[in-house]
Design a protein around this motif. Sequence first.
Motif, mmCIF file in Angstrom:
data_model
loop_
_atom_site.group_PDB
_atom_site.id
_atom_site.type_symbol
_atom_site.label_atom_id
_atom_site.label_comp_id
_atom_site.label_asym_id
_atom_site.label_seq_id
_atom_site.Cartn_x
_atom_site.Cartn_y
_atom_site.Cartn_z
ATOM 1 N N UNK A 37 0.959 -1.280 0.463
ATOM 2 C CA UNK A 37 0.264 -0.463 -0.302
ATOM 3 C C UNK A 37 0.777 1.190 0.359
ATOM 4 N N UNK A 38 2.219 1.046 1.018
ATOM 5 C CA UNK A 38 2.747 2.886 1.031
ATOM 6 C C UNK A 38 3.605 2.338 -0.286
ATOM 7 N N UNK A 39 3.767 1.871 -1.719
ATOM 8 C CA UNK A 39 4.890 1.308 -2.647
ATOM 9 C C UNK A 39 3.579 1.785 -3.396
ATOM 10 N N UNK A 40 2.403 1.597 -3.553
ATOM 11 C CA UNK A 40 1.583 2.291 -4.263
ATOM 12 C C UNK A 40 1.016 3.787 -4.116
ATOM 13 N N UNK A 41 1.022 3.797 -3.067
ATOM 14 C CA UNK A 41 0.910 5.375 -2.659
ATOM 15 C C UNK A 41 1.817 6.339 -3.162
ATOM 16 N N UNK A 42 3.230 5.670 -3.190
ATOM 17 C CA UNK A 42 4.309 6.206 -3.097
ATOM 18 C C UNK A 42 4.473 6.712 -4.735
ATOM 19 N N UNK A 43 3.789 5.620 -5.643
ATOM 20 C CA UNK A 43 3.722 5.020 -7.210
ATOM 21 C C UNK A 43 3.259 6.132 -7.295
ATOM 22 N N UNK A 44 1.802 6.492 -7.202
ATOM 23 C CA UNK A 44 0.773 7.015 -7.262
ATOM 24 C C UNK A 44 0.961 8.605 -6.853
ATOM 25 N N UNK A 45 2.277 9.293 -6.185
ATOM 26 C CA UNK A 45 2.127 10.718 -5.873
ATOM 27 C C UNK A 45 3.245 10.992 -6.720
ATOM 28 N N UNK A 98 2.072 4.771 -17.617
ATOM 29 C CA UNK A 98 3.378 3.941 -18.259
ATOM 30 C C UNK A 98 4.403 3.969 -16.957
ATOM 31 N N UNK A 99 4.875 5.355 -15.860
ATOM 32 C CA UNK A 99 5.587 5.516 -15.217
ATOM 33 C C UNK A 99 5.114 5.345 -13.968
ATOM 34 N N UNK A 100 3.481 4.973 -14.057
ATOM 35 C CA UNK A 100 2.974 4.387 -11.968
ATOM 36 C C UNK A 100 3.150 2.910 -12.760
ATOM 37 N N UNK A 101 2.732 1.744 -13.946
ATOM 38 C CA UNK A 101 3.440 0.770 -13.109
ATOM 39 C C UNK A 101 4.477 0.332 -13.333
ATOM 40 N N UNK A 102 5.629 1.015 -14.085
ATOM 41 C CA UNK A 102 6.963 0.811 -14.021
ATOM 42 C C UNK A 102 7.076 1.201 -12.617
ATOM 43 N N UNK A 103 7.179 2.039 -11.893
ATOM 44 C CA UNK A 103 7.685 2.354 -10.997
ATOM 45 C C UNK A 103 7.145 1.307 -9.880
ATOM 46 N N UNK A 104 5.584 1.100 -9.664
ATOM 47 C CA UNK A 104 5.335 0.158 -8.878
ATOM 48 C C UNK A 104 6.502 -1.259 -9.414
ATOM 49 N N UNK A 142 3.005 14.737 -11.720
ATOM 50 C CA UNK A 142 3.266 15.092 -11.957
ATOM 51 C C UNK A 142 2.044 15.829 -13.715
ATOM 52 N N UNK A 143 1.030 15.054 -13.434
ATOM 53 C CA UNK A 143 0.250 15.870 -14.718
ATOM 54 C C UNK A 143 -0.243 17.128 -14.039
#
Length: 87
Positions: free
Chosen positions: A23-31, A48-54, A36-37
């Motif tokens: 959950x913390x990794x998902x929040x970090x990735x989403x943030x 794409x950035x979200x899923x690659x970071x995830x 940046x939008x």
Amino acid sequence: MNSIKKVLKRVLGLLIINFIGLMLITLYSAYYSFGTMIFGVHTESAIKDFWSTEFITAIPFVIGINLLAIITASVRIYKNKKKENNS
């Protein structure tokens, strides 16, 4: 029966640690991906950035935490057996 409770308690604890970590990794990735939008990054690029970071952060986390738990349990079992043999 007591050892089954110990095993279930450890497995449940490990599942909770995995869940909270993911959950913390998902929040970090989403943030950092969707934040940046605000500066004009397109939604497709942000996704794409979200899923690659995830994947880059979540997979090593899950492997590392579970491997650490397996090693710790193995060492604990080895020490207990060694202690019983010496007694």
